[in-house]
Design a protein around this motif. Structure first.
Motif, PDB file in Angstrom:
ATOM      1  N   VAL A 526       0.826  -1.065   0.138  1.00  0.00           N
ATOM      2  CA  VAL A 526      -0.169   0.114   0.004  1.00  0.00           C
ATOM      3  C   VAL A 526       0.891   1.367   0.119  1.00  0.00           C
ATOM      4  N   ALA A 527       0.742   1.988  -1.166  1.00  0.00           N
ATOM      5  CA  ALA A 527       1.526   3.171  -1.287  1.00  0.00           C
ATOM      6  C   ALA A 527       3.210   2.915  -0.860  1.00  0.00           C
ATOM      7  N   LEU A 538     -10.026  -1.530   5.178  1.00  0.00           N
ATOM      8  CA  LEU A 538     -10.476  -1.353   4.033  1.00  0.00           C
ATOM      9  C   LEU A 538     -10.303  -0.467   3.091  1.00  0.00           C
ATOM     10  N   THR A 539      -9.638   0.743   3.761  1.00  0.00           N
ATOM     11  CA  THR A 539      -8.887   1.829   3.006  1.00  0.00           C
ATOM     12  C   THR A 539      -7.714   1.334   2.257  1.00  0.00           C
ATOM     13  N   MET A 542      -8.335  -0.816  -0.639  1.00  0.00           N
ATOM     14  CA  MET A 542      -8.712  -0.009  -1.891  1.00  0.00           C
ATOM     15  C   MET A 542      -7.656   0.483  -2.430  1.00  0.00           C
ATOM     16  N   ASN A 543      -6.853   1.117  -1.664  1.00  0.00           N
ATOM     17  CA  ASN A 543      -5.492   1.478  -2.129  1.00  0.00           C
ATOM     18  C   ASN A 543      -4.599   0.701  -3.008  1.00  0.00           C
ATOM     19  N   GLU A 546      -6.046  -0.111  -5.990  1.00  0.00           N
ATOM     20  CA  GLU A 546      -6.480   1.165  -6.847  1.00  0.00           C
ATOM     21  C   GLU A 546      -7.916   1.276  -7.265  1.00  0.00           C
ATOM     22  N   VAL A 547      -8.842   0.850  -6.288  1.00  0.00           N
ATOM     23  CA  VAL A 547     -10.379   0.826  -6.752  1.00  0.00           C
ATOM     24  C   VAL A 547     -10.535   2.256  -6.383  1.00  0.00           C
ATOM     25  N   ASN A 548     -10.211   3.410  -7.147  1.00  0.00           N
ATOM     26  CA  ASN A 548     -10.583   4.753  -7.031  1.00  0.00           C
ATOM     27  C   ASN A 548     -11.140   4.977  -8.389  1.00  0.00           C
TER      28      ASN A 548
END
Lengths: 734, 734
Positions: A526-527, A538-539, A542-543, A546-548
């Motif tokens: 993650v990043a 969860l965040t 998503m990161n 890449e579910v943005n």
């Protein structure tokens, strides 16, 4: 860690099934009326059962293929939990069973209700309502039974060193029987919806419009098929549908509860969070039964008394549920139980608001439907235009209610008015339990819902058996009452579907995590930082994926999701059109071949019309159902996890609004016609009436086929994604 | 850093305007026919101009209020770029001007085309096409003029030490005149759409259905209003609409190009990326003009020859554009120019596919429309049902084409088949330039589009002036040809809107970044790490704002976005219904007050019908337009950046599918009616024909009011968000 409160669930399940058996026996004990009535009822029953047998055959093949597929994924490719094939099968079986029992009751009840109504209106109501209650109780009883038994079985057999993680495994496994229920429900709604509307539209177009004979006239060859349709579509279909909603909301919430606390390594609270939705549902069942006993009318009651009686029952149930769910949650001592209770209250109120606004837009008491009726005076085109426009406008309040309801239940459960990634899991748990709260009164709301088609069929029976027109008037009063309560019921079904689908998105994440860990991906990036998969928020998840909303895969998935909603509706609407056309031809053929039919001398061939509707429904339900299963899998294979999220999000937002629009347009057209039939704008037989009939006919597939199936479609696609999460992790093209 | 290639843009703009003036003068030089023809044309022209004056008054007030608001935001609250109010105004002004010139030309052309058609079919085509070409050329000419002038002005006045960042500021400022254009376009489409369909539906319902007089009969009081409507809706509305699409796609792409290279601190390539879309558009304009000269028909040509002639012109333009855009991009020496060119080709092909499938679903040559016509034999209800079902199914190919087109243009431009956050900016630039590619032939496609209503009006003129029926037959042939080319044009409009809206999402991010830096937020936190705002990637930005699909604000925004699409359609459809009802009453009143009208003895009061349509359109266009401006601002204030992203994403995916559905259902109903009128299923006057007329009437607001306005709505909401990005950064409730 075991809480004795859990036992409320199996206990209330047995209670519900017991009371259902009681009601069923008391219904069966009532007299069925004249031999002619018995004969007609047996025709309808035979047709309905024949249809259901045929449908279960087709569904059986589907289930067989999918079970083999899941078995291969689980045992062959090792991509899936080994319990999935079994959970999938039981979900489908119980959902089908709920519909079957409901329909059996309804087909036995019709003639009896007609007979009771020949004595008095209130006798008719009592019997019809009790018969509807059988269905409501069977649905909740079987659902809670299924849930309790599986929970106990899996608690015994699933092994995991970490008790919180064990709960997560149990609940996510149970969720997969939601897929079985959804698939069964989709078949029941789509197949039943096509059957009933093909028969209805066909009967109306030739009978009412061309031959000029009234509804339910025994000279119309399609009339038995029409009555069979009410049973297979509105009773069996609705039963399977709401079974699925109920089970789905409880299980999704339980899975979210397990996930929220599993991450914190807190097994005691995880357990409480898992059983909370079950216990709330159990409470709801008990007070639904109490509410049912409160539905009483004195002899000589008016229709308004009847409506008040039903309202009293539901209000009493709701109030008791509100109070006692607080008591039970406090007893359970879940952290922030006040907030959780707030979410439940929010859910109940949101359902009520959606129900009320549905009533406002679809009842002839209010201006929108009256406005459509006014437009009937300038012909069919303006009726259709204003019905479509009004239906589109009617989406505002339900969407706003869902938006506010979701935001509030999220904030209540998260314990904060500001969004933060840390509180996300609890917030989504709140959204899930709001759906459970909304559906907690299902036992009684479904009773008021299912009673509508029973009254409708009773009317058909009375008409065909040539009873006193006064009896028909009474069954019509019962039926019209049913339309109002059905509108409220539809509001609950649509609203809970939206909330449940939101909760299912979060469950999809949990399944993906399990699949990743299973595949050896114990950390995720993650990043630029490695985060343990098991404890990723969860965040972070998503990161990582890449579910943005700038990821083209997500956006393209959304396009596909919106498209699927429309295409699904297009397929089912066209299916009704095609099946209705065959029905029209058959009825015309019979009228031509035997001119004696219209003079009442020859008996029409009812069975052939039933067979035509059955064949049409069987043929036409396959492609839409396949679509719902294949699209999420294909999207996952091509665009991976971000694509699936986009697909589900797009289908959810578009499908929800589309479903509300279709249900409300259809309902408004139906009641605009009824409004004119009450004597406005020239009444029956006027040009306005003819225009309104055309509106009603267009609305039929809207409100009874495509619209209600969309709720299931949305959830089924989520369920398919959840069940095949392992595949998403293992393979993607892009 | 300046490239001489940039000068292609102003040069081609002047060329386009010059050729437009030439065509206009040659049209004006053609004889206008008999005094009766001149008189009718002057009635229509006066009505159209009166409408436009009235509309510009209402629009003027809106623009005044918004300009003051923007000025307050810019100068008062210091939340916005100081150029915004001016850019906003010029965008609106030029968009309105394009519509005005197009309409002026069309209203002068109608009688002349009718007169030319009285000599020969090909003389009629030539004149009609040249008149349509005026509109096409004015739109692209004004757009490129506006863009070139502002680019030069801002290059001179904007000051920034970093030349790459300066380009970013220039392009994002220019983007805000897209909002002016969008708002003007929405008014033109919605107002014009309501006007034209109220007149059309009103004229049909009383004239054709009740009084039984043919279309365009001078005895029908609404007939002049109907012809005025074609001009204000189909010409002025479409001109403003496509001006907006064209400008929007070029500017969004330029802004993305600047952003992609500004981040890398590479001003030379930033400049190239900024001018590339302008240069491609310039190339497109030049070859559109060459294509126009290739549209020639010999005297005595058949309708198929005409269609081939138009097709030849478009194909020639497209082929030349493909070749020369490659040459120019190579000359420009943008990195990965082959990939960029690939994106342009993808865009052109995607537009073509959507156009073809639109034709397939809406032309009476193919089975879908024939199927709807078959359903007319069982009455209006089945026509409506099958039209709705078919329209819903018709969304599959356009959505799949957009999905594939987006994915391909993204991958071509990003230079990779795998998605990576690093290549995202270039990939989105590719999506933007694909939209530019799709619209590069706008000069000529718009000419073939605008020529349809001109032919339609010529037919009206011929009918009312009592010319030889042979003339009407010829103008009908021209009109029917126009329907086919219009279908293709609509495909391009919808497809480019989807791609442009995707690109606008990325532009919104750039505006947010600028606003953040302006507000002193020079770093942003991403997963616990501080990242400089100026160089944050799109993905980092999305992670910072939590714009992911588990964030409830995003999901709730999506619900709202889907709802807005439906509500907008509901409002405009109901508006048509209401305005048409007033028209029906007026026509009935006139027939009743002066029975001589129907006998051809008395002259109807045409002006009153025009006034009624005008008043209805003015009143009804306000709320939908307000909605488009207020909703994104309100969502931003309540749910912040994630909510706005959800809103725009939901509106885009739902709105796109809904727009395709409505356009195709409407088009198919229209042509199903024409198919029956050609003599199938009993031809004119049969029951099937009556049913088909009802379908066509329902389809009118679908295809000419709600459907095309949705494209603009989607982009306008994005533009509003872009312009008010500073507010999103400064204030949010949750």
């Amino acid at each position: 860690m075991q809480s004795s409160l859990f036992w409320l669930t199996p206990a209330s399940s047995l209670l519900a099934l017991g009371v259902a058996a009681l009601f069923y026996r008391s219904m069966k004990a009532a007299p069925e009326g004249t031999p002619r009535m018995v004969e007609i009822a047996s025709h309808v029953r035979a047709g309905a059962m024949a249809y259901l047998r045929q449908q279960y055959k087709v569904v059986g093949i589907f289930f067989l293929v999918l079970t083999l597929l899941f078995a291969w994924l689980a045992y062959g490719l090792n991509l899936q939990n080994h319990w999935v094939p079994f959970a999938f099968l039981t979900g489908g079986f119980f959902s089908g069973l709920a519909g079957f029992f409901g329909m059996k009751t309804a087909t036995y009840a019709a003639a009896r209700v007609a007979h009771a109504a020949s004595h008095s209106l209130d006798a008719g109501l009592r019997l019809a309502f009790r018969s509807g209650a059988v269905m409501g109780l069977v649905v909740v009883g079987l659902a809670l039974l299924d849930i309790s038994v599986w929970f106990l079985v899996l608690s015994h057999y699933v092994e995991d060193a970490d008790p919180a993680h064990k709960l997560l495994l149990i609940t996510t496994t149970m969720l997969t029987f939601g897929m079985g229920a959804s698939l069964q429900a989709l078949f029941a709604r789509v197949g039943g919806g096509i059957f009933t509307k093909a028969a209805d539209v066909g009967a109306d177009l030739v009978g009412k419009v061309e031959a000029g004979i009234p509804e339910d006239d025994p000279r119309n060859p399609a009339t038995i098929a029409d009555n069979v349709g009410d049973n297979v579509g509105d009773v069996a279909g609705m039963g399977a549908d709401l079974y699925e909603s109920y089970v789905g909301s409880i299980l999704a919430t339980a899975a979210l509860g397990a996930a929220a606390y599993a991450q914190a390594g807190d097994p005691a609270n995880a357990y409480k969070a898992v059983i909370a939705p079950m216990v709330v549902a159990a409470i709801g069942t008990v007070f639904s039964i109490i509410g049912m006993y409160a539905v009483r009318v004195k002899s000589g009651s008016t229709q308004r008394d009847l409506l008040n009686a039903l309202g009293r029952g539901i209000n009493l149930s709701s109030a008791l549920i509100l109070v006692f769910s607080y008591v039970v949650l406090r007893q359970l001592d879940l952290p922030n139980y006040v907030g959780i209770w707030g979410a439940i209250v929010t859910g109940l109120i949101t359902g009520l608001v959606i129900g009320k606004v549905t009533e406002y837009f679809t009842s002839q008491e209010y201006s929108p439907t009256k406005g459509i009726a006014d437009n009937a005076t300038t012909g069919p085109a303006t009726v259709i235009i204003s019905g479509l426009g009004t239906g589109m406008l009617s989406t505002v309040v339900p969407v706003v209610a869902i938006v506010i309801g979701t935001a509030l239940s999220y904030c209540f459960a998260a314990g904060s008015w500001h969004f933060s990634p840390a509180s996300m899991a609890m917030g989504l748990y709140g959204v899930g339990i709001a759906a459970v709260g909304m559906l907690s009164t299902l036992g009684i709301t479904l009773a008021t819902d299912a009673y509508g088609p029973i009254a409708d069929n009773a009317g058909g029976n009375a008409e065909m058996a040539g009873l006193d027109p006064e009896v028909r008037k009474r069954t019509d009063a019962l039926d019209s009452l049913g339309n109002t309560t059905a509108a409220t019921g539809k509001g609950f079904a649509i609203g809970s579907a939206a909330l449940t689908a939101l909760a299912l998105l979060a469950s999809y994440v949990e399944e993906l995590k399990i699949a990743m860990i299973h595949a050896g991906q114990v950390t995720m990036e993650v990043a630029g930082v490695a985060v343990p998969t098991a404890t990723a928020t969860l965040t972070e998840f998503m990161n990582h994926f890449e579910v943005n909303l700038m990821n083209p895969k997500v956006l393209l998935g959304m396009f596909l999701g919106s498209m699927v909603s429309f295409v699904f509706c297009g397929l089912t609407i066209n299916a009704v059109g095609r099946a209705a056309a065959s029905m029209v031809e058959e009825v015309r053929r019979q009228f031509k071949a035997k001119p004696g039919i219209l003079q009442g001398k020859d008996l029409p061939d009812y069975a052939r019309c039933v067979a035509i509707s059955t064949a049409g429904a069987q043929r036409e339900m396959i492609i839409p159902s396949l679509l719902a299963v294949i699209i999420p899998i294909a999207t996952g294979l091509i665009f991976g996890v971000p694509g699936v999220f986009g697909l589900l999000g797009g289908a959810l937002s578009t499908g929800f609004v589309l479903a509300v629009f279709m249900a409300n347009s259809g309902g408004a057209w139906d009641n605009a016609k009824k409004y004119i039939e009450e004597g406005h704008h020239g009444g029956k037989g006027s040009l306005a009436h003819k225009a309104a009939i055309i509106g009603d006919t267009v609305g039929d597939p809207f409100k009874d086929t495509a619209g209600p199936s969309l709720n299931i479609l949305i959830k089924l696609m989520s369920m398919v994604s959840i069940v095949t999460a392992g595949v998403n992790i293992a393979y993607t093209l892009f």
